[in-house]
Design a protein around this motif. Structure first.
Motif, PDB file in Angstrom:
ATOM      1  N   GLU A  91    -116.355   5.605  -2.506  1.00 44.19           N
ATOM      2  CA  GLU A  91    -115.718   7.381  -2.421  1.00 44.19           C
ATOM      3  C   GLU A  91    -117.428   8.207  -2.409  1.00 44.19           C
ATOM      4  O   GLU A  91    -118.321   7.879  -2.894  1.00 44.19           O
ATOM      5  CB  GLU A  91    -115.310   7.675  -3.417  1.00 44.19           C
ATOM      6  N   GLU A 100    -114.307  18.508   4.480  1.00 43.01           N
ATOM      7  CA  GLU A 100    -113.130  18.846   3.592  1.00 43.01           C
ATOM      8  C   GLU A 100    -112.315  17.088   3.203  1.00 43.01           C
ATOM      9  O   GLU A 100    -112.485  15.678   3.870  1.00 43.01           O
ATOM     10  CB  GLU A 100    -111.578  19.062   5.166  1.00 43.01           C
ATOM     11  N   THR A 101    -112.463  17.130   1.839  1.00 41.73           N
ATOM     12  CA  THR A 101    -112.709  15.822   0.808  1.00 41.73           C
ATOM     13  C   THR A 101    -111.852  16.257  -0.173  1.00 41.73           C
ATOM     14  O   THR A 101    -111.320  17.373  -0.693  1.00 41.73           O
ATOM     15  CB  THR A 101    -114.096  15.325   0.803  1.00 41.73           C
ATOM     16  N   ASP A 102    -111.888  15.295  -1.085  1.00 45.42           N
ATOM     17  CA  ASP A 102    -111.309  15.231  -2.714  1.00 45.42           C
ATOM     18  C   ASP A 102    -112.015  15.865  -3.235  1.00 45.42           C
ATOM     19  O   ASP A 102    -111.748  16.021  -4.380  1.00 45.42           O
ATOM     20  CB  ASP A 102    -109.970  14.456  -2.609  1.00 45.42           C
ATOM     21  N   TYR A 103    -113.215  15.006  -3.139  1.00 46.94           N
ATOM     22  CA  TYR A 103    -113.837  14.741  -4.336  1.00 46.94           C
ATOM     23  C   TYR A 103    -115.276  15.677  -3.506  1.00 46.94           C
ATOM     24  O   TYR A 103    -115.688  15.579  -1.863  1.00 46.94           O
ATOM     25  CB  TYR A 103    -114.084  13.379  -4.266  1.00 46.94           C
ATOM     26  N   ASP A 118    -107.801   6.018 -10.695  1.00 44.91           N
ATOM     27  CA  ASP A 118    -106.821   5.513  -9.638  1.00 44.91           C
ATOM     28  C   ASP A 118    -107.145   4.560  -8.917  1.00 44.91           C
ATOM     29  O   ASP A 118    -106.500   3.846  -8.743  1.00 44.91           O
ATOM     30  CB  ASP A 118    -106.977   6.850  -8.089  1.00 44.91           C
TER      31      ASP A 118
END
Length: 186
Positions: A91, A100-103, A118
């Motif tokens: 990750e 733009e990323t979730d983490y 997850d």
């Protein structure tokens, strides 16, 4: 700022220093039940984590493996057993504003909890079995069948249909002229 949990790792020494890396190992429980259905990781179950943290231009790349023992129920015979789960993960934790990323890298730390959780949830089997040759339960008695045993149902006939049994025998015993060879029909 909330108190960080054990899966939050400081990356202060490698932040914005592309090419630098370090390894980290930790063992800690999730602190919450993970998974649903027949296989779950209990809140107090320790998770072993080996991770390599690499600084890249966009952020911190985390590559690693996680090991945990889940509590599972065999989908065939309903026996509870321990299920060892091993997952790999990869990750990118981006720097704020980089993409733009979730983490994200937050306060020079990365939070591996959602990534590891997850990955483990996705690795939990939907229908776990305690052993590959599990034969399940006897549908009539509910007893656990021995490995390699096949269930052979006893044939019981509904009394309402019993009269049709004699009809089936009559049809199979019928030797009418239609079934006779062509030479005998002359």
């Amino acid at each position: 700022m909330a108190t960080p949990h054990p899966f939050t790792i400081s990356v202060r020494d490698i932040v914005r220093k592309p090419g630098r890396m370090r390894d980290a190992e930790l063992t800690a429980p999730f602190g919450m039940k993970v998974g649903e259905g027949l296989a779950t990781v209990l809140p107090e179950q320790p998770v072993d984590l080996d991770v390599r943290l690499e600084s890249v231009h966009e952020g911190i790349l985390a590559t690693g493996e996680a090991f945990v023992t889940a509590l599972a129920t065999c989908s065939r015979c309903l026996v509870e057993f321990d299920l060892d789960v091993e997952v790999d993960f990869l990750e990118l934790f981006a720097y704020a504003g980089a993409s733009e990323t979730d983490y994200l890298v937050v306060d020079e730390t990365v939070d591996l909890l959602p990534v590891v959780r997850d990955a483990i949830v996705l690795a939990l089997p939907f229908q776990p079995v305690d052993r590959p040759d599990c034969s399940g339960l006897d549908p009539e008695t509910g007893e656990r069948l021995e490995p390699g045993t096949e269930y052979v149902p006893t044939e019981t006939i509904d009394p309402r249909w019993a009269a049709l049994q004699s009809f089936a025998r009559d049809v199979t015993d019928d030797t009418s002229e239609d079934d006779a060879p062509a030479s005998k029909k002359e």
